[in-house]
Design an enzyme around this catalytic site. Structure first.
Site, PDB file in Angstrom:
ATOM      1  N   HIS A  51       0.854  -1.190   0.000  1.00 15.63           N
ATOM      2  CA  HIS A  51       0.000   0.000   0.000  1.00 15.63           C
ATOM      3  C   HIS A  51       0.886   1.235   0.000  1.00 15.63           C
ATOM      4  CE1 HIS A  51      -2.975   3.005   1.328  1.00 15.63           C
ATOM      5  NE2 HIS A  51      -3.849   2.204   0.779  1.00 15.63           N
ATOM      6  N   ASP A  80      -8.071  -4.568  -0.892  1.00 15.46           N
ATOM      7  CA  ASP A  80      -8.487  -5.253  -2.115  1.00 15.46           C
ATOM      8  C   ASP A  80      -8.198  -6.747  -2.073  1.00 15.46           C
ATOM      9  OD1 ASP A  80      -9.425  -2.947  -3.541  1.00 15.46           O
ATOM     10  OD2 ASP A  80      -7.339  -2.346  -3.769  1.00 15.46           O
TER      11      ASP A  80
END
Length: 479
Positions: free
Chosen positions: A356, A415
């Site tokens: 991320h 996700d």
């Protein structure tokens, strides 16, 4: 459009063009000579010089509005939400478990505080827009207003949603949202109270637009039976999505709870993500709410932003097809190494859902969603598949760290499990990103109101011209 793309390719290769008769009524229909001309223009474009990448360093351009370390350039202020990935010790940033706050309230506490109560997403929407958690009376009034706005009307469904269906529901959402402008008696009024009304309308109408657009696509493009079911009063937004989507309209309490939690976790993520920044940029121009929302949906549609969970699902389908024993860590590791070596899956060298831009040790949304994914996997008797996800998460993090030769932790992001959760809920892949948009509307609305109420300047960054000034050449002298 696809047919014509193929025709242009043919013209580009051998000047041979065959135009089917049924294309004559196509708005993108082109004749043979025009196809050749388009092919020539494409070749002209291919010869256009690219910018020298060294110029970005020379002029200290923050590409993607990020500095050399990948940190976002500060472009604004917000109180809507906060993303925290570090703790400060003596002025130094130390990697830490991630935290996400909505109007100062940590999302983990928000979800834990709900307990068995439903309407969690609605309560979160109130928090994001009004800046505080509602008491019971405020929530009751808010829910009654939301309930009355949860309709489209037969005329709109027939004349707008059912027309020009396509497989990309995000495009359908943009078209429908922009058309809502013509049904609004005061569409261009950007006074905060009017924008609030429009925002609440969109929060409640977007689920219907998404689900109905999917059913229209399945009916007109795939030959399925057309099913349009009205939402029921007294149900949460999450419950109504499942009700409208499923043929039998049935769902379990856990299924509704998991979807409610997923919507909460995607409701906002700071002001700097691409679609929310789009909200700020477009809103600063003074445009209407429908145009602003359509622009944010367009941003979210991009695979670099909202479509990542579908990439994760496709990757896992590939892993399942090539790894015989999911519990064999050696076999699984070997295949993940092939993916990283660009020898498997899409040859990108990426393990999707890992890493991320902000979070370091953990993404709080992933931590929470993983817990609910495990609960749902037990109910669905899909624990073996959940274990596969957990194994890939653990092994991939280690492999990526070894490959990069860094000590910084590589965590899974939200996700990683969201597509798996949607699949277990029976949500089709065509609705993965639209569900994200449904969840993000309250955040976009809160940021739009913040932009309108607190600033009066249009957002206008600068671009450095690095071309060359050249003299004008008359037509008869051009080569």
């Amino acid at each position: 459009m696809k047919e014509n793309e193929q025709l242009i390719e043919l013209a580009d290769l051998n000047n041979t063009v065959v135009i089917p008769e049924d294309l004559e009524d196509d708005p993108f229909y082109v004749n043979r000579e025009f196809v050749k001309k388009i092919a020539r223009l494409r070749r002209e474009l291919a010869n256009h010089p690219l910018l020298d990448p060294n110029l970005y360093l020379e002029y200290d351009v923050k590409r993607g509005l990020r500095d050399a370390a990948g940190k976002g350039v500060l472009t604004g202020l917000t109180e809507v939400s906060d993303v925290v990935a570090y703790r400060l010790e003596k002025g130094n940033q130390i990697p830490d478990d991630g935290h996400l706050y909505y109007q100062g309230v940590e999302v983990n506490d928000l979800i834990a505080g709900l307990g068995d109560r439903k309407f969690g997403f609605e309560e979160t929407s109130f928090l994001l827009i009004f800046g505080h958690l509602p008491n019971q009376e405020e929530l009751d009034v808010f829910l009654s207003v939301m309930e009355e706005m949860q309709h489209l009307g037969g005329r709109f469904v027939r004349d707008v949603v059912m027309k020009a269906s396509n497989a990309n529901i995000m495009n359908a959402l943009q078209r429908c949202v922009l058309t809502l402008y013509t049904y609004d008696s005061d569409p261009d009024n950007i006074a905060p109270d009017n924008v609030l009304r429009q925002s609440l309308e969109l929060i409640n109408k977007l689920p219907l637009l998404a689900v109905y657009s999917y059913h229209a696509y399945m009916h007109f493009r795939q030959g399925a039976t057309l099913m349009i079911r009205n939402p029921k009063k007294g149900l949460s937004l999450a419950e109504n999505i499942l009700l409208m989507l499923r043929a039998d309209g049935h769902y379990t309490a856990l299924e509704a709870k998991v979807l409610d939690v997923a919507l909460i976790l995607h409701a906002d993520h700071g002001g700097g993500n691409n679609s929310t920044f789009t909200t700020h940029v477009v809103s600063s121009s003074g445009t209407d709410t429908y145009s602003s929302t359509a622009a944010s949906i367009a941003s979210l549609k991009g695979p670099r932003h909202g479509g990542a969970n579908l990439k994760v699902q496709n990757m896992f389908a590939d892993i399942k097809a090539h790894v015989k024993n999911w519990a064999d860590e050696k076999e699984l590791t070997a295949y993940l190494e092939k993916i990283l070596n660009k020898e498997a899956f899409d040859q990108s060298g990426l393990i999707y859902g890992m890493g991320h831009a902000v979070y370091t040790l953990s993404d709080p949304r992933e931590v929470i969603l993983k817990e609910y994914a495990h609960m749902l996997a037990k109910e669905k008797h899909m624990e073996e598949e959940f274990n596969l996800y957990e194994s890939v998460e653990r092994i991939a993090g280690r492999l990526i760290m070894e490959r990069r030769r860094v000590h910084k932790n590589v965590c899974a992001n939200v996700d990683f499990y969201s597509g798996f959760v949607y699949t277990m809920l029976g949500i089709p892949e065509e609705l993965f990103t639209p569900i994200f948009a449904i969840a993000r509307i309250p955040g976009w609305s809160a940021h739009r109101l913040e932009e309108i109420m607190n600033t009066s300047k249009i957002i206008r960054p600068a671009y450095k011209y690095v071309g060359h000034h050249i003299p004008y050449v008359p037509m008869n002298e051009r080569k």
